[in-house]
Design a protein around this motif. Structure first.
Motif, PDB file in Angstrom:
ATOM      1  N   GLU A 293      46.783  48.164  42.897  1.00 45.06           N
ATOM      2  CA  GLU A 293      45.114  48.965  42.000  1.00 45.06           C
ATOM      3  C   GLU A 293      44.886  48.671  41.263  1.00 45.06           C
ATOM      4  N   GLY A 294      43.689  47.556  40.839  1.00 43.48           N
ATOM      5  CA  GLY A 294      43.822  47.399  38.811  1.00 43.48           C
ATOM      6  C   GLY A 294      42.193  47.008  39.207  1.00 43.48           C
ATOM      7  N   MET A 295      42.077  46.011  38.314  1.00 41.87           N
ATOM      8  CA  MET A 295      40.483  45.281  38.378  1.00 41.87           C
ATOM      9  C   MET A 295      40.866  43.656  38.093  1.00 41.87           C
ATOM     10  N   LEU A 296      40.418  42.353  38.365  1.00 41.75           N
ATOM     11  CA  LEU A 296      40.980  40.871  38.745  1.00 41.75           C
ATOM     12  C   LEU A 296      39.591  40.939  37.898  1.00 41.75           C
ATOM     13  N   ILE A 297      38.872  39.941  36.944  1.00 35.54           N
ATOM     14  CA  ILE A 297      38.055  39.877  36.066  1.00 35.54           C
ATOM     15  C   ILE A 297      37.837  38.637  35.237  1.00 35.54           C
ATOM     16  N   SER A 298      37.130  38.342  36.008  1.00 39.19           N
ATOM     17  CA  SER A 298      36.344  36.271  34.963  1.00 39.19           C
ATOM     18  C   SER A 298      35.275  36.693  34.646  1.00 39.19           C
ATOM     19  N   TRP A 299      35.016  35.777  32.992  1.00 40.53           N
ATOM     20  CA  TRP A 299      34.196  35.895  32.214  1.00 40.53           C
ATOM     21  C   TRP A 299      34.082  34.275  32.284  1.00 40.53           C
ATOM     22  N   THR A 300      32.195  33.737  32.686  1.00 36.81           N
ATOM     23  CA  THR A 300      32.310  32.384  32.795  1.00 36.81           C
ATOM     24  C   THR A 300      31.379  32.570  31.728  1.00 36.81           C
ATOM     25  N   SER A 301      31.206  30.558  30.877  1.00 37.55           N
ATOM     26  CA  SER A 301      30.010  30.433  29.908  1.00 37.55           C
ATOM     27  C   SER A 301      29.380  29.050  29.858  1.00 37.55           C
ATOM     28  N   ASP A 302      28.509  28.730  29.534  1.00 37.64           N
ATOM     29  CA  ASP A 302      27.731  27.432  30.037  1.00 37.64           C
ATOM     30  C   ASP A 302      27.416  27.299  28.133  1.00 37.64           C
ATOM     31  N   ALA A 303      27.656  27.284  27.145  1.00 37.74           N
ATOM     32  CA  ALA A 303      27.793  26.855  25.886  1.00 37.74           C
ATOM     33  C   ALA A 303      28.679  26.182  26.025  1.00 37.74           C
ATOM     34  N   ALA A 304      27.467  24.790  24.741  1.00 36.59           N
ATOM     35  CA  ALA A 304      28.064  23.766  25.039  1.00 36.59           C
ATOM     36  C   ALA A 304      29.824  23.545  24.149  1.00 36.59           C
ATOM     37  N   ASP A 305      30.534  24.722  23.758  1.00 38.61           N
ATOM     38  CA  ASP A 305      31.546  24.831  23.366  1.00 38.61           C
ATOM     39  C   ASP A 305      32.199  25.768  24.150  1.00 38.61           C
ATOM     40  N   GLY A 306      31.558  26.373  24.846  1.00 44.42           N
ATOM     41  CA  GLY A 306      32.392  27.459  26.025  1.00 44.42           C
ATOM     42  C   GLY A 306      31.946  28.937  25.139  1.00 44.42           C
TER      43      GLY A 306
END
Length: 409
Positions: free
Chosen positions: A152-165
């Motif tokens: 039980e819990g959460m797995l999370i991801s964030w993704t960026s498309d900025a030039a330098d992230g």
């Protein structure tokens, strides 16, 4: 961390706490969370959250947010073997290696990720991927979390498309507010889990009533309803001749059909009793309830024929059924002991339905319908054929019984 990031962290944390306390759903919470990150200048392209679900049909739920298309969710069905997409994911690796934070700068020229997901994100213009795991339960230190039986819990991801992230301040904001986000999502998930399980185990109406606070022993409501008692034929003999797993599979197949039809016609499934199912139709007006119950009876008869024929063609165990309908006043609510309650129905109408059900063998009819239902069904198109008056066990006066004549049957 800059003064602006400190202020953003405080504001976002306070907002998460407030919405968690107000009972925002997981979807509502995550969609607005992403919008707030954008407003704070975080170059967020994609968010993905996966949480375990306590549900008989699916084991997990995934939430996706994309800057261009917005929010969506998906249920992950149970599988005997893990799917390849999961085995090849960063989340699987994190749980397997007991890594609670992971980052991969996928926008570097010439970079080749070992994860197909990240390679696909890179090809679509993404530059930075940050992931974290937040467990809501303490794993066994000798074993750690099992990626094939996610805790039980959460797995999370964030993704960026900025030039330098993501900048250092962006990552700091995400990390600092992550525990608060996890707590808010845990609250929402627990509420959803309670709702799902109560609906599954008690039924939609009873489950909603319990969740709304109707939990005191003896709290009952008087209703005029049609009682619907469905029973499979020859079940006792079959249990002695057929392996238990095949019996359970057959029960599930027939009950799935019966529940689907009762619910489609506005009825409430109350409980399963061995090879039987008790349901009720309560539509305010008894005439409306009687019509719905009869409509359901016709559809159930047709469905049973198709289902049994299909099972027979596959060489699977199959059987017939009986159905008893009666109408009257019932008491609907909490009955039992302080430590074990049942949300069910009681009353003479319920008992009499069971007595009517005991007459199928003597009368040779699949469907038996009481005088009370016949009286309530005067405005329906159904042809209820009288079978005569009979003494029922425990009932002082003889009762007129009917069956449903189906033209063309």
């Amino acid at each position: 961390m800059s003064s602006q990031t400190i202020a953003n962290t405080k504001n976002l944390s306070e907002w998460l706490v407030a919405n968690g306390l107000e009972g925002a759903s997981q979807g509502q919470l995550l969609e607005e969370y992403c919008n707030k990150l954008l407003a704070m200048g975080v170059p967020l392209l994609r968010l993905h959250v996966a949480q375990r679900a306590f549900h008989p049909e699916y084991g997990g739920i995934g939430f996706d947010w994309l800057r261009e298309s917005g929010f969506s969710d998906e249920q992950y069905t149970y599988s005997e073997t893990p799917v390849q997409q999961w085995l090849a994911s960063p989340f699987y690796m994190m749980l397997q290696e007991r890594i609670w934070e992971y980052r991969e700068r996928i926008g570097i020229e010439g970079h080749q990720s070992t994860f197909p997901l990240l390679q696909g994100l890179q090809e679509s213009g993404a530059t930075d991927y940050v992931a974290a795991a937040v467990l809501f339960e303490k794993p066994d230190p000798s074993k750690g979390p099992d990626p094939n039986d996610t805790p039980e819990g959460m797995l999370i991801s964030w993704t960026s498309d900025a030039a330098d992230g993501f900048s250092d301040d962006d990552v700091a904001l995400l990390k600092e507010t992550l525990p608060v986000l996890g707590l808010a999502l845990k609250s929402a998930a627990n509420r959803q889990m309670a709702s799902d399980l109560l609906k599954v185990y008690l039924g939609r109406d009873a489950g909603q009533r319990v969740l709304s606070g109707e939990i005191r022993r003896g709290s009952l409501q008087s209703l005029d309803a049609v009682i619907f008692y469905f029973d499979l034929s020859g079940f006792t003999v079959m249990t002695e001749q057929i392996p238990a797993p095949s019996i359970v599979e057959m029960l599930n197949d027939y009950f799935a059909l019966a529940v689907k039809i009762v619910r489609e016609h506005g009825g409430h499934v109350l409980k399963f009793m061995g090879d039987g199912m008790l349901a009720m139709f309560d539509h305010g007006e008894l005439g409306d309830a009687a019509k719905s119950a009869l409509d359901a009876s016709v559809d159930l008869g047709a469905g049973m024929e198709v289902l049994s024929a299909g099972r027979a063609a596959k060489g699977l165990p199959h059987t017939g059924y009986t159905l008893a309908l009666h109408a009257g006043e019932i008491l609907y609510g909490n009955i039992g002991a302080e430590t074990r309650l049942d949300f069910t129905v009681i009353g003479s109408a319920v008992n009499q339905t069971a007595r009517i059900g005991g007459m199928h063998g003597a009368l040779g009819q699949k469907m038996l319908i009481s005088q009370a239902v016949q009286n309530a069904a005067v405005d329906t198109e159904y042809d209820l054929v009288p079978l005569g008056r009979y003494m029922l066990r425990g009932v002082t006066e003889p009762q007129m019984l009917y069956t449903l004549y189906l033209r063309g049957s």
